[in-house]
Design a protein around this motif. Structure first.
Motif, PDB file in Angstrom:
ATOM      1  N   SER A 115      -8.362   5.782   9.031  1.00 55.05           N
ATOM      2  CA  SER A 115      -9.523   5.048   8.527  1.00 55.05           C
ATOM      3  C   SER A 115      -9.278   4.538   7.121  1.00 55.05           C
ATOM      4  N   ASP A 116      -8.673   5.351   6.265  1.00 57.07           N
ATOM      5  CA  ASP A 116      -8.361   4.909   4.908  1.00 57.07           C
ATOM      6  C   ASP A 116      -7.356   3.754   4.924  1.00 57.07           C
ATOM      7  N   ALA A 117      -6.369   3.847   5.824  1.00 56.77           N
ATOM      8  CA  ALA A 117      -5.390   2.768   5.916  1.00 56.77           C
ATOM      9  C   ALA A 117      -6.045   1.465   6.382  1.00 56.77           C
ATOM     10  N   LEU A 175       0.864  -1.177   0.000  1.00 53.40           N
ATOM     11  CA  LEU A 175       0.000   0.000   0.000  1.00 53.40           C
ATOM     12  C   LEU A 175       0.903   1.230   0.000  1.00 53.40           C
ATOM     13  N   THR A 176       0.489   2.270  -0.683  1.00 54.28           N
ATOM     14  CA  THR A 176       1.276   3.507  -0.716  1.00 54.28           C
ATOM     15  C   THR A 176       0.375   4.692  -0.433  1.00 54.28           C
ATOM     16  N   ARG A 181      -3.976 -11.569   0.973  1.00 54.75           N
ATOM     17  CA  ARG A 181      -2.633 -11.026   1.106  1.00 54.75           C
ATOM     18  C   ARG A 181      -2.595  -9.992   2.222  1.00 54.75           C
ATOM     19  N   THR A 182      -1.527 -10.037   3.022  1.00 52.45           N
ATOM     20  CA  THR A 182      -1.326  -9.066   4.100  1.00 52.45           C
ATOM     21  C   THR A 182      -0.345  -8.008   3.599  1.00 52.45           C
ATOM     22  N   THR A 202      -6.225  -1.877   4.105  1.00 52.26           N
ATOM     23  CA  THR A 202      -5.643  -3.129   4.620  1.00 52.26           C
ATOM     24  C   THR A 202      -6.670  -4.253   4.608  1.00 52.26           C
ATOM     25  N   GLU A 203      -7.883  -3.987   5.073  1.00 47.48           N
ATOM     26  CA  GLU A 203      -8.919  -5.021   5.107  1.00 47.48           C
ATOM     27  C   GLU A 203      -9.302  -5.468   3.702  1.00 47.48           C
TER      28      GLU A 203
END
Length: 702
Positions: A634-636, A599-600, A648-649, A640-641
């Motif tokens: 909240s966006d992160a 994620l970026t 994938r984690t 992630t979810e």
């Protein structure tokens, strides 16, 4: 004056540093023994004079006696591992003597003084008695000792091979539990393999002994019949003269070969029947009989009581019974199995400074068990929790480079039944349950099974504690079934991972420094105490462990700290320098099918965050208002979810200047999301972009 140059080549010096003559023992092993074995084969076809045959017969008896004595004195069979090969050589030697003596008996009617003396000694003027005694010796050798030794060797070989996998598993279990090191495990595996090879070889070698006995009987018959025929038909003897002469020679020849064969058969039986002893045979007999004083007294008394039977001679039974009673009295007390009473320990004063200090001591990590969970640590009923905890310490050391303090396990009567608790530095950090007589079934669709619904303590999965007898039904239903000790150990391992940084003490860091100094002294000497104190090194290592970064590669960690500490002692800067060096290892722990799920931040968001970075005594942080922080976090979380739903984690990757501050921002809400900097991602690594955090909305890719 300079010394002359050393001579090149292996002859310049021996193994012991002396000028290189080969020791006599080595010459015998490398030259003498092979020559001797070849000579034995030559004896089968080359005639020998009677004088030389006498010498070789005496040598055969001496070697067989020596083998028997060695077999009695070795502490375990593997100490005489060459025995199977010796059986083959000794058997071939005896057969070659049989062939040579048979040639002399049939050709000259004389086979040396040794054979002639043995024949006259056994016959003693009566041919029939001599033949009977000789046949009895052959029966004892062939039917009793040889058959028994062969059967024991066969069973021993089969049982040893069957037990080999279990012994290997026991060694691996001890190694995983930390009870032994790699070298000890390697030696034990070699011993297990050598034991299997030895008993397999003994199984085959026993066939040599049996074949030798059969060959001896056949050679005796050949000597008798052939000698009788030659004496009567070629030498003109009467039948009685031929029988008398060749029977004497045959019995003498048979005795000088059967007696060594009997000694070797006895040695074979001793070797294969002493697998459970650990001392010499004489020591074992004295110790084990001597430990039974009461039985010896009873035996002596019973033998003396036989004297009252009418008609029995009194003197033999009085002598034997009295000898047993005297032997029982003279056995040393150290051999008596009854334990001596222990001296009473001096009373301990609970108010002494030592006892008060012990009571005040707080263990780094404790595991407390309710009263009904103590069976987990009772080895007498199959409890192996303590062994699993030792294995956990080893696993943590290999995985994180952290030497976990000893886990103090104790009972706590204040805990509810079936409950356990984990404490760090005296503070409870985790609690769970492990009901006796149950196993944990993890999975969905278990409502049809009897038991109590619960939640798996590590991953939060739905689970049910079901009775032990329902384990098979739970497995058929598709559940993952875990025993109580595994549940507790897994929970303890997760607690250790989450709190690894708290378990790294200053003494532990000092030990790691000393350990590294043994192999890389310049690295440690450059770092401490010149650039950093032990406490400062501890803070860096704790920061790495707090983010689940292993500290096994201490050499590169200390080298990175030495370079960075010369520029700035800032903690975040030191940690960043180490993480950059360890970047490939950090990324390797997050790879999925060789790709790094990432994620970026949106570029505009990242630029704006760079403008808000500030430094304090606690490290770098972002100066943002509450609404902005909530939107980013909240966006992160949503990104992630969404990525985790694809299996994938992900990791969040950002600029090096932001990494520490972003980690502090996100970790309270999303501790499982690792935050990496661009510097930590090695070139050439395949990136799997899963989403972008914008601070307002999230775009998720696949």
């Amino acid at each position: 004056m300079s010394s002359p140059p050393a001579l090149p080549g292996p002859a310049a010096s021996g193994r012991n540093g002396k000028s290189g003559t080969v020791p006599a023992g080595r010459r015998l092993a490398t030259v003498g023994i092979p020559v001797g074995i070849v000579s034995i084969v030559v004896m089968l076809v080359v005639p020998l004079p009677a004088v030389m045959l006498d010498v070789l017969i005496a040598s055969n008896i001496a070697v067989s006696l020596l083998i028997l004595l060695v077999a009695m004195q070795v502490q375990r069979p593997l100490d005489f591992a060459v025995f199977p090969s010796l059986i083959l050589v000794a058997t071939l030697f005896r057969l070659s003597l049989n062939v040579s003596s048979t040639r002399l008996v049939l050709d000259d009617g004389y086979a040396g003084k040794v054979i002639d003396a043995f024949g006259h000694f056994v016959i003693s003027g009566n041919l029939v008695i001599g033949l009977v005694i000789f046949l009895i010796l052959v029966v004892i050798q062939f039917l009793v000792i040889t058959n028994g030794a062969g059967r024991v060797a066969e069973v021993g070989a089969r049982f040893t091979l069957d037990a080999m996998p279990g012994k290997q598993m026991a060694i691996d279990a001890d190694l995983n539990a930390g009870l032994i090191d790699e070298d000890t495990a390697r030696k034990r595996r070699e011993e297990v393999a050598a034991e299997a090879d030895f008993y397999g070889a003994m199984d085959g070698a026993s066939k040599f002994v049996k074949g030798d006995a059969i060959a001896g009987i056949i050679i005796i018959l050949i000597n008798l019949l052939g000698g009788f025929a030659i004496g009567v038909m070629q030498n003109g003897m009467t039948m009685s003269e031929a029988i008398s002469k060749y029977s004497l020679l045959t019995i003498g020849d048979g005795l000088v070969t059967q007696i060594p064969a009997l000694l070797l058969s006895v040695a074979t039986g001793l070797i294969v029947t002493r697998s459970t002893t650990r001392g010499g045979m004489g020591d074992d007999i004295v110790a084990q009989f001597g430990a039974q004083k009461h039985s010896m007294r009873l035996g002596g008394g019973f033998v003396l009581a036989l004297c009252v039977i009418p008609g029995l001679p009194k003197l033999p039974f009085v002598l034997v019974g009295g000898a047993l009673l005297i032997a029982a009295q003279r056995v040393p007390d150290a051999m008596d199995p009854r334990p001596e009473p222990e001296e009473a320990a001096p009373p301990v004063n609970p108010d002494s400074p030592e006892q008060l200090a012990e009571a005040m001591r707080i263990d780094p990590i404790e595991l407390e068990l309710a009263a009904d969970l103590l069976d987990l640590v009772d080895a007498g009923v199959g409890g192996d929790l303590l062994e699993r905890v030792r294995a956990l310490r080893r696993k943590v050391a290999i995985e994180f480079g952290l030497v976990l303090p000893r886990v103090r396990t104790r009972d706590n009567l204040d805990l509810p039944m079936s409950t356990y608790a984990v404490k760090l530095n005296g503070v409870e950090v985790a609690r769970g349950e492990a009901p006796p007589g149950c196993v944990l079934a993890i999975g969905d669709g278990l409502s049809g099974l009897p038991g109590r619904a619960t939640t798996e303590p590590v991953f939060g999965l739905p689970a049910t504690w079901v009775p032990m007898e329902m384990r098979a039904h739970a497995e058929v239903a598709g559940a993952t079934v875990v025993d109580r000790a595994s549940v507790l150990t897994t929970h303890l391992a997760e607690v250790v991972r989450e709190h690894a940084s708290e378990l790294l003490g200053r003494e532990d860091v000092r030990a790691l420094l000393d350990l590294t100094k043994r192999t890389h002294p310049s690295v440690v000497e450059e770092l401490t105490p010149a650039l950093m104190s032990v406490g400062e090194v501890q803070r860096v290592l704790q920061a790495l462990l707090a983010e689940q970064v292993p500290i096994r590669d201490l050499v590169r960690i200390f080298e990175a700290l030495s370079l960075r500490a010369k520029v700035s002692p800032d903690l975040d800067g030191l940690v960043a320098a180490v993480r950059t060096v360890l970047g490939p290892a950090i990324c390797a722990t997050h790879l999925v099918d060789g790709r790094l799920p990432v994620l970026t931040f949106d570029p505009l968001l990242e630029q704006s965050l760079l403008e808000t970075v500030r430094q304090s005594e606690a490290g770098w942080y972002l100066m943002l208002d509450g609404a902005r922080v909530e939107a980013i976090v909240s966006d992160a979380v949503r990104a992630t979810e969404a990525a985790e739903r694809t299996g994938r984690t992900p990791v969040l990757v950002c600029s090096p200047q932001l990494r520490a501050a972003v980690r502090r921002l996100i970790s309270p809400t999303l501790p499982r999301l690792a935050v990496l900097s661009y510097n930590e991602v090695p070139a050439g690594l395949t990136i799997d972009a899963l989403g972008v955090v914008t601070g307002a909305a999230v775009a998720v890719g696949g």
